[in-house]
Design a protein around this motif. Structure first.
Motif, mmCIF file in Angstrom:
data_model
loop_
_atom_site.group_PDB
_atom_site.id
_atom_site.type_symbol
_atom_site.label_atom_id
_atom_site.label_comp_id
_atom_site.label_asym_id
_atom_site.label_seq_id
_atom_site.Cartn_x
_atom_site.Cartn_y
_atom_site.Cartn_z
ATOM 1 N N ALA A 80 -9.214 -53.183 11.833
ATOM 2 C CA ALA A 80 -9.009 -53.110 10.670
ATOM 3 C C ALA A 80 -8.148 -52.981 10.110
ATOM 4 C CB ALA A 80 -10.803 -53.532 10.439
ATOM 5 N N VAL A 81 -7.337 -52.653 8.466
ATOM 6 C CA VAL A 81 -6.672 -51.892 8.253
ATOM 7 C C VAL A 81 -7.106 -52.297 6.972
ATOM 8 C CG1 VAL A 81 -5.094 -53.206 8.759
ATOM 9 C CG2 VAL A 81 -4.547 -50.750 8.444
ATOM 10 N N THR A 82 -6.372 -50.739 5.910
ATOM 11 C CA THR A 82 -6.260 -50.660 4.348
ATOM 12 C C THR A 82 -4.845 -52.190 4.227
ATOM 13 O OG1 THR A 82 -7.718 -49.388 4.095
ATOM 14 C CG2 THR A 82 -5.831 -49.812 2.522
ATOM 15 N N ALA A 83 -5.125 -52.698 3.513
ATOM 16 C CA ALA A 83 -4.097 -53.678 3.498
ATOM 17 C C ALA A 83 -3.289 -53.453 2.064
ATOM 18 C CB ALA A 83 -3.561 -54.986 4.024
ATOM 19 N N GLY A 84 -4.371 -53.121 0.925
ATOM 20 C CA GLY A 84 -3.758 -52.330 -0.112
ATOM 21 C C GLY A 84 -5.364 -51.842 -0.838
ATOM 22 N N PRO A 85 -5.024 -52.141 -2.107
ATOM 23 C CA PRO A 85 -3.696 -51.587 -2.998
ATOM 24 C C PRO A 85 -3.848 -49.696 -2.129
ATOM 25 C CG PRO A 85 -6.136 -50.759 -4.131
ATOM 26 C CD PRO A 85 -6.406 -52.159 -3.316
ATOM 27 N N GLY A 86 -2.489 -49.081 -2.827
ATOM 28 C CA GLY A 86 -2.722 -48.100 -2.251
ATOM 29 C C GLY A 86 -1.206 -47.460 -2.833
ATOM 30 N N LEU A 87 -0.762 -45.795 -2.066
ATOM 31 C CA LEU A 87 1.198 -46.131 -2.727
ATOM 32 C C LEU A 87 1.872 -46.784 -0.543
ATOM 33 C CD1 LEU A 87 0.613 -42.583 -1.984
ATOM 34 C CD2 LEU A 87 0.811 -43.559 -3.601
ATOM 35 N N ALA A 88 2.638 -47.222 -1.708
ATOM 36 C CA ALA A 88 3.530 -48.787 -0.404
ATOM 37 C C ALA A 88 3.609 -47.829 1.113
ATOM 38 C CB ALA A 88 4.642 -48.683 -0.987
ATOM 39 N N GLY A 89 4.464 -46.573 0.784
ATOM 40 C CA GLY A 89 4.983 -45.623 2.712
ATOM 41 C C GLY A 89 3.454 -45.244 2.735
ATOM 42 N N ALA A 90 2.119 -45.579 2.308
ATOM 43 C CA ALA A 90 1.154 -44.509 3.186
ATOM 44 C C ALA A 90 0.848 -45.609 4.143
ATOM 45 C CB ALA A 90 0.558 -43.968 2.336
ATOM 46 N N LEU A 91 0.377 -46.899 3.186
ATOM 47 C CA LEU A 91 0.264 -48.535 3.652
ATOM 48 C C LEU A 91 0.970 -48.744 4.422
ATOM 49 C CD1 LEU A 91 -0.586 -49.877 -0.140
ATOM 50 C CD2 LEU A 91 -2.379 -49.180 1.919
ATOM 51 N N GLY A 111 -7.468 -57.388 7.893
ATOM 52 C CA GLY A 111 -5.763 -55.869 6.674
ATOM 53 C C GLY A 111 -7.016 -56.775 5.870
ATOM 54 N N VAL A 112 -7.955 -55.577 5.366
ATOM 55 C CA VAL A 112 -8.616 -55.271 4.244
ATOM 56 C C VAL A 112 -8.962 -55.248 3.150
ATOM 57 C CG1 VAL A 112 -10.601 -55.913 5.486
ATOM 58 C CG2 VAL A 112 -9.758 -53.427 4.967
ATOM 59 N N ASN A 113 -9.108 -55.303 1.786
ATOM 60 C CA ASN A 113 -8.813 -54.679 0.776
ATOM 61 C C ASN A 113 -9.845 -52.824 0.080
ATOM 62 O OD1 ASN A 113 -9.448 -53.854 -2.749
ATOM 63 N ND2 ASN A 113 -7.934 -56.044 -3.238
ATOM 64 N N HIS A 114 -8.771 -51.742 -0.039
ATOM 65 C CA HIS A 114 -9.450 -50.740 -0.375
ATOM 66 C C HIS A 114 -10.305 -50.880 -1.605
ATOM 67 C CE1 HIS A 114 -9.458 -46.398 -0.170
ATOM 68 N NE2 HIS A 114 -9.565 -46.631 -2.341
ATOM 69 N N LEU A 115 -10.859 -50.871 -2.367
ATOM 70 C CA LEU A 115 -11.537 -50.974 -3.024
ATOM 71 C C LEU A 115 -13.120 -51.884 -2.529
ATOM 72 C CD1 LEU A 115 -10.361 -51.772 -6.279
ATOM 73 C CD2 LEU A 115 -10.832 -49.962 -5.416
ATOM 74 N N LEU A 330 0.131 -61.492 11.915
ATOM 75 C CA LEU A 330 0.755 -60.206 12.435
ATOM 76 C C LEU A 330 2.214 -59.982 11.639
ATOM 77 C CD1 LEU A 330 0.456 -59.078 16.734
ATOM 78 C CD2 LEU A 330 -0.593 -57.825 14.347
ATOM 79 N N ASP A 331 2.789 -61.341 11.172
ATOM 80 C CA ASP A 331 3.154 -60.175 9.931
ATOM 81 C C ASP A 331 2.507 -60.009 8.754
ATOM 82 O OD1 ASP A 331 2.293 -62.765 9.461
ATOM 83 O OD2 ASP A 331 4.049 -64.414 8.977
ATOM 84 N N LEU A 332 1.275 -59.773 8.632
ATOM 85 C CA LEU A 332 0.617 -58.937 7.592
ATOM 86 C C LEU A 332 1.595 -58.055 6.905
ATOM 87 C CD1 LEU A 332 -2.012 -57.893 6.559
ATOM 88 C CD2 LEU A 332 -2.559 -57.078 7.438
ATOM 89 N N SER A 333 1.234 -57.864 5.859
ATOM 90 C CA SER A 333 2.235 -57.423 4.833
ATOM 91 C C SER A 333 1.829 -55.250 3.698
ATOM 92 C CB SER A 333 3.548 -57.819 3.877
ATOM 93 O OG SER A 333 3.998 -58.446 4.550
ATOM 94 N N ALA A 334 2.422 -54.923 3.313
ATOM 95 C CA ALA A 334 1.225 -54.196 2.979
ATOM 96 C C ALA A 334 1.204 -54.357 1.804
ATOM 97 C CB ALA A 334 1.968 -52.703 2.950
ATOM 98 N N ASP A 335 0.258 -54.398 0.818
ATOM 99 C CA ASP A 335 0.316 -54.969 -1.015
ATOM 100 C C ASP A 335 0.076 -53.584 -1.597
ATOM 101 O OD1 ASP A 335 0.346 -55.778 -3.113
ATOM 102 O OD2 ASP A 335 -0.324 -57.465 -2.967
ATOM 103 N N SER A 336 1.107 -52.999 -2.559
ATOM 104 C CA SER A 336 0.064 -51.814 -3.033
ATOM 105 C C SER A 336 -0.518 -51.791 -4.088
ATOM 106 C CB SER A 336 1.560 -51.202 -3.618
ATOM 107 O OG SER A 336 2.672 -51.503 -4.932
ATOM 108 N N SER A 337 -0.377 -53.528 -4.700
ATOM 109 C CA SER A 337 -1.321 -53.488 -5.482
ATOM 110 C C SER A 337 -2.015 -55.392 -5.741
ATOM 111 C CB SER A 337 -0.720 -53.985 -6.900
ATOM 112 O OG SER A 337 0.754 -55.071 -6.668
ATOM 113 N N LEU A 338 -2.676 -54.978 -3.906
ATOM 114 C CA LEU A 338 -3.318 -55.772 -3.740
ATOM 115 C C LEU A 338 -4.494 -56.183 -4.714
ATOM 116 C CD1 LEU A 338 -3.911 -58.239 -1.588
ATOM 117 C CD2 LEU A 338 -5.247 -56.405 -0.414
ATOM 118 N N PRO A 339 -4.544 -57.314 -5.285
ATOM 119 C CA PRO A 339 -6.356 -57.400 -6.872
ATOM 120 C C PRO A 339 -7.269 -57.790 -5.563
ATOM 121 C CG PRO A 339 -5.275 -59.246 -6.043
ATOM 122 C CD PRO A 339 -4.064 -58.403 -5.251
#
Length: 368
Positions: A80-91, A111-115, A330-339
């Protein structure tokens, strides 16, 4: 596996490289590599520095977590990994690492939500979450009231800050008082020696016509800064401990009052508090006092699980596996504003650990 899934979680949304391993709701390892000291001289988190620190710390932190848990990476049931929200580069660093491990080990990726992860981590300390769960999340980037009938699929925003987050306000006032970064711990410590009633700082959005569950700390921050400036301009000594105590009281007063009101309005008999500011001693004390008076059960993880960590990501990942939620591709993207309404990012093209699918994605990225 469905009953007690063994999951590794990676968290890189800000300046903490967190790797956690859980089996079901049992925490086996919680390894953290922090770059906070590197950011301190800048007075806040520098995204590029955070990203580079994650890159350097990632593999050693994962290896440390596996060693602590006493398992091999091949024993895992999922990543499991934080996919967002957060800093884009860090994610991106965390998401890339998680995809690499999932592919190499032929394990499902989540890919899971930080909140949502901040809510789910409480299961590691106090057992399964009640459904629905009312959660107050307070950190450097977020101040939110959330209702979660199902932490893996249904998280509903009740209210949020319209400007500064609570943790952000702590950092800014600490900067004005020359207390360094991060501001939360030092203000909490000094406030214990101050008078919380010494200065009548404003309570944002507390009027009868204001939004019932939204927060605002920008006006409070400005009021405190101007009060300090006026003292200094008059050549008077600033009573730092009283300022810290009065400011802190203004923040936690509003947070706890609105959280308890939301529980009453929604008929929820418990409140979960998470996020970095949940480590604040006065927030915990006032929340407990008001919850007991209202007949509400309070759930707050220990301070180490309130700040950003991999354990919370692993906890939500394990819940995804246990409830048979679809894995991410596996083409999961980081989303800095993931709701927050998206607790996780499900796949759309079948199993994320299908090697043929990975090859197709790679070809698309290279030649598409």
């Amino acid at each position: 596996m469905a009953d007690e899934p063994l999951v590794l979680g990676i968290e890189t949304s800000c300046d903490e490289t967190g790797v956690g391993i859980v089996r079901g709701t049992t925490l086996l390892a919680d390894a953290v590599a922090s770059s906070v000291d590197t950011h301190a001289r800048f007075g806040g988190v520098v995204p590029e520095i955070a990203s580079r620190a994650h890159l350097e710390a990632m593999v050693p932190t994962i290896e440390r977590a596996l060693k602590t848990a006493g398992i091999s990476a091949r024993d895992l049931d999922g990543i499991a990994v934080t996919a967002g929200p957060g800093l884009a580069g860090a994610l991106l660093v965390g998401v890339s690492a998680a995809k690499a491990y999932a592919y190499a080990l032929n394990k499902p990726l989540y890919g899971v939500n930080h909140l949502a992860s901040h809510i789910c981590v409480d299961q590691l300390e106090h057992g399964p979450l009640p459904e629905p769960t009312m959660a107050l999340l307070v950190s450097g980037g977020h101040s939110s009231l959330l209702l979660a009938p199902d932490i893996t699929a249904d998280v509903r925003p009740m209210g949020a800050t319209i400007d500064d987050a609570a943790g952000e306000a702590f950092d800014k006032i600490a900067r004005v008082l020359d207390l360094g970064f991060p501001g939360g711990p030092v203000i909490d410590r000094l406030a214990k020696e101050g008078d919380p009633t010494a200065i009548a700082f404003p309570r944002g959005l507390s009027g009868s016509r204001d939004p019932a569950y939204d927060f605002s700390f920008s006006g409070l921050k400005t009021a405190v800064a101007r009060w300090i400036e006026a003292k200094r301009n008059a050549g008077e000594e600033v009573p730092v401990r009283d300022v810290a105590a009065s400011f802190q009281e203004a923040v936690v007063d509003v947070l706890t009052r609105k959280a308890v009101r939301a529980c009453k309005d929604e008929g929820v008999d418990h409140l979960m508090i998470g996020g970095g500011v949940a480590a604040n001693s006065r927030l915990r004390a006032l929340a407990l006092e008001r919850c007991e008076k209202a007949g509400i059960r309070l759930r707050v993880p220990r301070p180490g699980l309130c700040t950003d960590n991999g354990a919370m990501v692993a906890a939500l990942g394990a819940e995804m596996v246990a409830r048979n939620r679809p894995a991410s591709d596996l083409d999961l993207s980081a989303d800095s504003s993931l709701p927050v309404t998206d607790p996780h990012v499900p796949g759309t093209q079948g199993h994320a650990h299908d090697h043929d699918h990975v090859h197709e994605v790679s070809k698309e990225n290279l030649y598409g």
